[in-house]
Design an enzyme around this catalytic site. Structure first.
Site, PDB file in Angstrom:
ATOM      1  N   GLU A  52     -14.405   1.109 -28.744  1.00 27.66           N
ATOM      2  CA  GLU A  52     -13.718   2.476 -28.582  1.00 27.66           C
ATOM      3  C   GLU A  52     -12.994   2.813 -29.884  1.00 27.66           C
ATOM      4  O   GLU A  52     -13.152   3.711 -30.593  1.00 27.66           O
ATOM      5  CB  GLU A  52     -12.920   2.682 -27.357  1.00 27.66           C
ATOM      6  CG  GLU A  52     -14.056   2.748 -26.191  1.00 27.66           C
ATOM      7  CD  GLU A  52     -14.440   1.260 -25.561  1.00 27.66           C
ATOM      8  OE1 GLU A  52     -13.597   0.298 -26.132  1.00 27.66           O
ATOM      9  OE2 GLU A  52     -15.030   1.343 -24.792  1.00 27.66           O
ATOM     10  N   HIS A  80     -10.631   4.569 -13.290  1.00 28.91           N
ATOM     11  CA  HIS A  80     -11.886   5.605 -13.536  1.00 28.91           C
ATOM     12  C   HIS A  80     -11.568   6.773 -13.182  1.00 28.91           C
ATOM     13  O   HIS A  80     -12.958   7.554 -13.152  1.00 28.91           O
ATOM     14  CB  HIS A  80     -13.116   4.808 -12.916  1.00 28.91           C
ATOM     15  CG  HIS A  80     -13.850   3.758 -13.691  1.00 28.91           C
ATOM     16  ND1 HIS A  80     -13.045   2.694 -14.235  1.00 28.91           N
ATOM     17  CD2 HIS A  80     -15.082   3.354 -14.155  1.00 28.91           C
ATOM     18  CE1 HIS A  80     -13.941   1.794 -14.893  1.00 28.91           C
ATOM     19  NE2 HIS A  80     -15.178   2.444 -14.828  1.00 28.91           N
TER      20      HIS A  80
END
Lengths: 362, 320
Positions: free
Chosen positions: A65, A134
């Site tokens: 990322e 999440h």
């Protein structure tokens, strides 16, 4: 408000169409993210793009990322307009260095000699036990950084128009999508159009209480507003903020000068939330108009638990908003119509799956 | 190599040395109010690398950037003015020594987060590959970068897409005062790049001709679609990590080590070679010195005569 004959798309379909049209219009636009060309295609928001534009414009991404955010910045400095996608906003934390130290600063620290035209899509998860890592809603962490723009559209119409505006913008724009909005429909023109970054929009007019809301909470506020209006004759002025940075404080001030009461409904943790910032600015600029202390509605200050038994009461919803509005007006739950309204607001389906009862258009 | 090229390599190294010596001397006046990392002793790498590049090739650098910037052709006056925080500085005074830029000569930017510009360099090479332009990108990085995850991510992606990039590792063995053997296991850095699937070599970073010739081959490979290239060069940092002074008194390295590092001066070594071969004589040396001295003092005069920005300027250009 809309012509019923207009075409409807879901939020997810609107995102897909915006990417498709932006890529069609501008060959500098590329799309990259973990799973972009795979069979699930980021909840179908990138479906067909690889087939149409080829593997030199539509990329899957190594699990890097931070590195790939840097690569997108470097490409953006060199005339490419990347759209990067994180299936969960939580993953974007790995890229904080590149977003904060490079993307946000490059234009400024090099005295405007270069800019970073890139879009980073980040999806906020919820439900089915998404849990602590999440389902965070981290917009305030990004919005505190000068040089970044942060948008959180609510409707499919705005999702398309703001994605196009974000791709055309010469700055890094973080495009935050709430997963529970993906299935919601709205009237979406089939042509290429922009919805400006930094302008809120009134979703429901009322003169009693201002509800400035972000993303999925604007959706929840609209549900509350419809029921309150119908069952109790109370008018909520629901403002869909649409952008987190720059904040459209002016639209909220205009509403507060009319209602004298303010609720800010945020999808994030309460402490340090952008809701707190918005209230600060309203108090600074319109204190004398306020009839009661403003109210923050946000997630509680602990991580999102996974177990459905703990998660059930975690998220505030339309009832929370309605109760807060009632309180601000000095009314009690004995007020006329309250029971009928609450009966309407009771969620029929499971609490950890998206509300299908209202699915647009707005 | 032509004599003229050799003389250029020599004077480019000497110019960087003299600029930094002047900076070090005047730093004590406390008018350059920003951290400054000098590359004195490491000039051969900057010069050797940039001599192998075209103007349109791109360079990304780090906190120790003066040499890279000057070798790539960056404007000297704009650099000195930047250190003095003036509006004529290459960043208008917003960056200082650790943030240099000169887009006109392909110097894309230097920043002081370790490893921070490495993925940007990869992105620049990626853009060239996507657009089909012939430019290559150089990423200058230090030995400390190999402790940063983002560097491994960058190597991986550049190899995956066979990007036209040359990674130039300047291994000076130190991260501030901490030696590499306290930070990394005993394995050569260039082998990490090799494991990522790219050709990699290690060589003496004090031999400017060797640096230049290795980089020339690497650039040709990268430009011709053979993917990323990796070069590791030994270097020795003469002065303190940050600031104008020597720091021998801290005793984190031995006097013998410092002496041996300084005896390996890339400029003295090369001067000797050029004098012996007749490519250079004492008179030419004196001429080069005089020309540099003139240029350096003009740059300082320019900087000091330039106007100062205000907080009003600082509010601008947050967004494009």
């Amino acid at each position: 408000m809309h012509d019923v004959a207009e075409r409807q798309l879901t939020f997810a379909e609107a995102i897909r169409e915006s990417l498709d049209q932006a890529m069609e219009k501008d060959s500098r636009v590329i799309v990259i993210g973990e799973g972009v060309p795979d069979p699930k295609a980021i909840f179908n928001t990138t479906a067909g793009l690889c087939q149409k534009y080829g593997a030199r414009r539509v990329f899957d991404m190594p699990l890097s990322e931070n590195g790939l955010t840097g690569a997108c910045i470097g490409a953006a400095l060199s005339g490419i307009r990347p759209v990067m996608i994180h299936q969960r906003i939580d993953f974007a934390l790995l890229a904080m260095d590149q977003l904060v130290n490079n993307a946000a600063k490059w234009h400024y620290m090099f005295n405007g000699k270069a800019s970073v035209p890139m879009v980073v899509r980040m999806i906020v998860g919820r439900g089915w036990g998404q849990g602590p890592q999440h389902s965070q809603s981290l917009q305030a962490m990004f919005a505190m950084v000068p040089g970044l723009k942060v948008v959180m559209p609510t409707t499919a119409h705005d999702a398309k128009g703001m994605m196009i505006a974000a791709i055309e913008d010469d700055n890094p724009v973080l495009f935050i999508e709430h997963r529970w909005l993906h299935h919601v429909s709205d009237n979406v023109p089939d042509y290429y159009y922009r919805v400006p970054i930094g302008q809120a929009r009134t979703l429901h007019e009322g003169s009693d209480v201002t509800v400035a809301a972000f993303s999925y909470m604007a959706f929840e506020a609209l549900i509350a507003a419809k029921s309150m209006s119908m069952e109790m004759g109370i008018g909520l002025d629901v403002i869909d903020m649409r952008t987190v940075r720059p904040l459209d404080v002016e639209s909220v001030l205009t509403s507060v000068r009319k209602t004298g009461r303010l609720i800010v409904a945020d999808t994030a943790f309460r402490t340090g939330s952008i809701a707190g910032e918005l209230i600060s600015q309203v108090v600074e600029q319109a204190f004398s108009f306020l009839k009661a202390p403003p109210v923050r509605i946000a997630s509680p200050d602990f991580p999102t638990p996974t177990s459905p038994f703990m998660a059930e009461d975690y998220y505030p919803g339309p009832q929370t908003i309605a109760d807060a509005a009632l309180d601000l007006m000095g009314k009690t739950k004995e007020a006329d119509g309250y029971r009928r309204m609450s009966a309407v607001l009771v969620r029929k389906g499971p609490h950890d799956a998206p509300n299908r009862e209202f699915s647009g258009p707005f | 190599m032509h004599d003229q090229t050799k003389r250029s390599l020599f004077s480019a190294m000497l110019r960087i040395r003299r600029v930094e010596e002047a900076l070090a001397t005047r730093y004590a006046e406390q008018m350059m109010r920003c951290p400054m990392h000098l590359c004195i002793g490491q000039e051969a790498i900057a010069v050797g690398v940039c001599a192998a590049l075209r103007k349109e090739d791109k360079v990304f650098s780090n906190h120790r950037a003066h040499g890279h910037y000057l070798a790539k052709g960056g404007d000297l006056s704009a650099m000195v003015a930047e250190l003095y925080g003036r509006v004529t500085g290459c960043c208008g005074g917003r960056g200082g020594s650790m943030h240099l830029v000169d887009l006109d000569v392909g110097f894309m930017g230097a920043t002081p987060i370790v490893g921070g510009t490495v993925p940007l360099a990869v992105g620049s090479a990626w853009a060239a590959s996507l657009k089909g332009t012939p430019d290559v990108t150089v990423s200058f990085l230090g030995d400390g970068c190999f402790e940063e995850g983002v560097v491994h991510e960058s190597l991986n992606f550049s190899a995956l897409h066979r990007l036209p990039i040359i990674f130039v590792c300047e291994n000076n063995d130190f991260s501030v005062y901490t030696r590499r053997d306290e930070r990394q296991p005993n394995r050569p850095i260039y082998r990490i790049a090799e494991a990522h699937g790219m050709p990699a070599v290690a060589a003496d970073g004090n031999d400017v001709e060797m640096v230049s010739s290795l980089v020339r081959t690497a650039v040709e490979n990268a430009r011709n679609g053979r993917g990323p290239q990796f070069l590791e060069f030994d270097a020795y940092r003469w002065r303190e990590h940050c600031g104008p002074d020597f720091d021998d008194h801290l005793k984190y390295r031995s006097v013998q080590e410092i002496e041996s590092g300084m005896n390996n001066c890339p400029i003295d070594r090369y001067r000797k070679v050029l004098l012996q071969s007749g490519c250079l004589d004492q008179q030419a040396c004196t001429g080069i010195e005089a020309q540099i001295r003139k240029e350096v003092s003009a740059a300082f005069e320019f900087a000091l005569a330039s106007s100062k920005p205000t907080i009003k300027d600082a509010w601008e250009k947050v967004y494009a």
